[in-house]
Write a protein that holds these residues in place. Structure first.
Motif, short mmCIF file in Angstrom:
data_model
loop_
_atom_site.label_atom_id
_atom_site.label_comp_id
_atom_site.label_asym_id
_atom_site.label_seq_id
_atom_site.Cartn_x
_atom_site.Cartn_y
_atom_site.Cartn_z
N HIS A 1 -4.52 7.79 -3.84
CA HIS A 1 -3.60 6.99 -3.03
C HIS A 1 -4.19 5.61 -2.77
CE1 HIS A 1 -1.44 5.62 0.59
NE2 HIS A 1 -0.42 6.20 0.00
N ALA A 2 -5.47 5.55 -2.42
CA ALA A 2 -6.13 4.25 -2.18
C ALA A 2 -6.09 3.37 -3.43
CB ALA A 2 -7.57 4.47 -1.72
N ALA A 3 -6.26 3.97 -4.60
CA ALA A 3 -6.19 3.20 -5.85
C ALA A 3 -4.77 2.67 -6.07
CB ALA A 3 -6.64 4.07 -7.02
N CYS A 4 -3.77 3.47 -5.73
CA CYS A 4 -2.38 3.01 -5.84
C CYS A 4 -2.15 1.82 -4.92
CB CYS A 4 -1.41 4.13 -5.48
SG CYS A 4 -1.32 5.48 -6.66
N VAL A 5 -2.56 1.95 -3.67
CA VAL A 5 -2.37 0.87 -2.69
C VAL A 5 -3.07 -0.40 -3.17
CG1 VAL A 5 -2.90 0.11 -0.33
CG2 VAL A 5 -1.97 2.42 -0.74
N GLU A 6 -4.26 -0.26 -3.72
CA GLU A 6 -4.98 -1.42 -4.24
C GLU A 6 -4.20 -2.08 -5.39
OE1 GLU A 6 -9.07 -2.19 -6.69
OE2 GLU A 6 -9.18 -0.80 -4.98
N ALA A 7 -3.66 -1.27 -6.29
CA ALA A 7 -2.88 -1.81 -7.41
C ALA A 7 -1.61 -2.50 -6.89
CB ALA A 7 -2.52 -0.70 -8.39
N TRP A 8 -0.93 -1.87 -5.94
CA TRP A 8 0.30 -2.46 -5.41
C TRP A 8 0.01 -3.78 -4.70
CZ3 TRP A 8 1.68 2.74 -2.68
CH2 TRP A 8 2.01 3.70 -3.64
N THR A 9 -1.04 -3.79 -3.92
CA THR A 9 -1.39 -5.01 -3.19
C THR A 9 -1.74 -6.13 -4.15
OG1 THR A 9 -2.17 -3.67 -1.33
CG2 THR A 9 -2.91 -5.95 -1.41
N SER A 10 -2.53 -5.83 -5.16
CA SER A 10 -2.91 -6.88 -6.11
C SER A 10 -1.71 -7.34 -6.94
CB SER A 10 -4.06 -6.43 -7.01
OG SER A 10 -3.66 -5.38 -7.83
N ASP A 11 -0.68 -6.51 -7.05
CA ASP A 11 0.56 -6.91 -7.74
C ASP A 11 1.54 -7.63 -6.82
OD1 ASP A 11 -0.29 -5.91 -10.17
OD2 ASP A 11 0.85 -4.04 -10.01
N GLY A 12 1.15 -7.84 -5.57
CA GLY A 12 2.01 -8.58 -4.63
C GLY A 12 3.12 -7.76 -4.02
N LYS A 13 3.02 -6.45 -4.07
CA LYS A 13 4.06 -5.60 -3.47
C LYS A 13 3.89 -5.61 -1.95
CE LYS A 13 5.43 -4.50 -7.56
NZ LYS A 13 6.57 -5.20 -8.14
N ARG A 14 5.03 -5.51 -1.27
CA ARG A 14 5.01 -5.50 0.20
C ARG A 14 5.41 -4.14 0.77
NH1 ARG A 14 5.04 -10.18 2.92
NH2 ARG A 14 6.63 -9.49 4.39
N ALA A 15 6.09 -3.34 -0.05
CA ALA A 15 6.54 -2.02 0.42
C ALA A 15 6.54 -1.04 -0.74
CB ALA A 15 7.95 -2.13 1.02
N ARG B 1 2.19 11.38 5.37
CA ARG B 1 2.16 10.89 6.76
C ARG B 1 0.73 10.49 7.16
NH1 ARG B 1 6.35 15.01 7.66
NH2 ARG B 1 8.21 13.92 8.37
N ARG B 2 -0.26 11.26 6.75
CA ARG B 2 -1.65 10.91 7.06
C ARG B 2 -2.05 9.59 6.40
NH1 ARG B 2 -2.38 16.42 6.01
NH2 ARG B 2 -3.36 15.99 3.99
N GLN B 3 -1.44 9.27 5.27
CA GLN B 3 -1.75 8.02 4.59
C GLN B 3 -0.98 6.83 5.17
OE1 GLN B 3 -4.31 8.29 2.49
NE2 GLN B 3 -4.15 10.47 2.94
N GLY B 4 -0.04 7.10 6.08
CA GLY B 4 0.71 6.02 6.71
C GLY B 4 2.17 5.88 6.28
N TRP B 5 2.66 6.82 5.48
CA TRP B 5 4.06 6.80 5.06
C TRP B 5 4.93 7.26 6.22
CZ3 TRP B 5 5.83 5.62 0.02
CH2 TRP B 5 4.82 5.37 -0.91
N PHE C 1 6.31 3.08 2.84
CA PHE C 1 4.92 2.67 3.15
C PHE C 1 4.88 1.14 3.17
CE2 PHE C 1 0.53 1.63 1.93
CZ PHE C 1 -0.19 2.45 2.78
N ALA C 2 4.46 0.57 4.29
CA ALA C 2 4.35 -0.88 4.41
C ALA C 2 2.97 -1.34 3.94
CB ALA C 2 4.59 -1.31 5.86
N LEU C 3 2.97 -2.28 3.02
CA LEU C 3 1.71 -2.80 2.49
C LEU C 3 1.25 -4.04 3.22
CD1 LEU C 3 2.74 -2.13 -1.14
CD2 LEU C 3 0.70 -1.18 -0.07
#
Length: 154
Positions: free
Chosen positions: A98-112, A129-133, A149-151
């Motif tokens: 999940h952390a790797a996904c969030v990192e990829a999404w953030t670096s791709d400029g995703k906001r949600a 839910r534990r991850q913040g969804w 999930f808000a980025l």
């Protein structure tokens, strides 16, 4: 190790997907006519999507598939598939993936990010839910729960 899954690994991806899905269908996997080998080949080949995998001791133990869905805002990504081999649950594989996904999404400029999780898959819902969804309102009779999930700390 977390990395991009390779097209040559499609059989491993399909097998892991089947093992994970089998855990939340008490009557067995539904035979809905989906050709999962073809579906995963397509996901692995999409230039607009990504499939990440977790490999431990030469074996694939986790995978995540995501992309911006058709018709969605460009800053939104959908997590289409997220699976951890049941033999590797509660070992941090899902959290790291999940952390790797969030990192990829953030670096791709995703906001949600959004996802749909089967209503009977309570274990996955608790993980998300534990991850913040956050779950969105559901219609009675829906087979899936939509979560967001808000980025950007929205």
């Amino acid at each position: 190790m977390i990395r991009t899954a390779l097209p040559a690994e499609v059989a491993d991806v399909v097998a892991l997907h089947a093992r994970a899905r089998a855990t939340y269908y008490p009557d067995g996997l539904p035979q809905d006519g989906t050709d999962w080998l073809a579906a995963w080949r397509s996901a692995l080949a999409r230039p607009d999507g990504k499939v990440l995998c977790v490999v431990e001791e030469g074996r694939m133990v986790g995978l995540a598939s995501f992309r911006t869905p058709e018709g969605a805002p460009a800053d939104t990504v959908k997590l289409f598939q997220f699976h951890v081999d049941p033999g590797h649950w509660r070992r941090g594989v899902g959290t790291a993936l999940h952390a790797a996904c969030v990192e990829a999404w953030t670096s791709d400029g995703k906001r949600a990010a959004v996802l749909d999780v089967h209503v009977d898959n309570r274990r996955a819902q608790a993980f998300y839910r534990r991850q913040g969804w956050v779950p969105e309102p559901a219609e009675p009779g829906d087979h899936h729960l939509r979560m967001r999930f808000a980025l950007t700390g929205e």
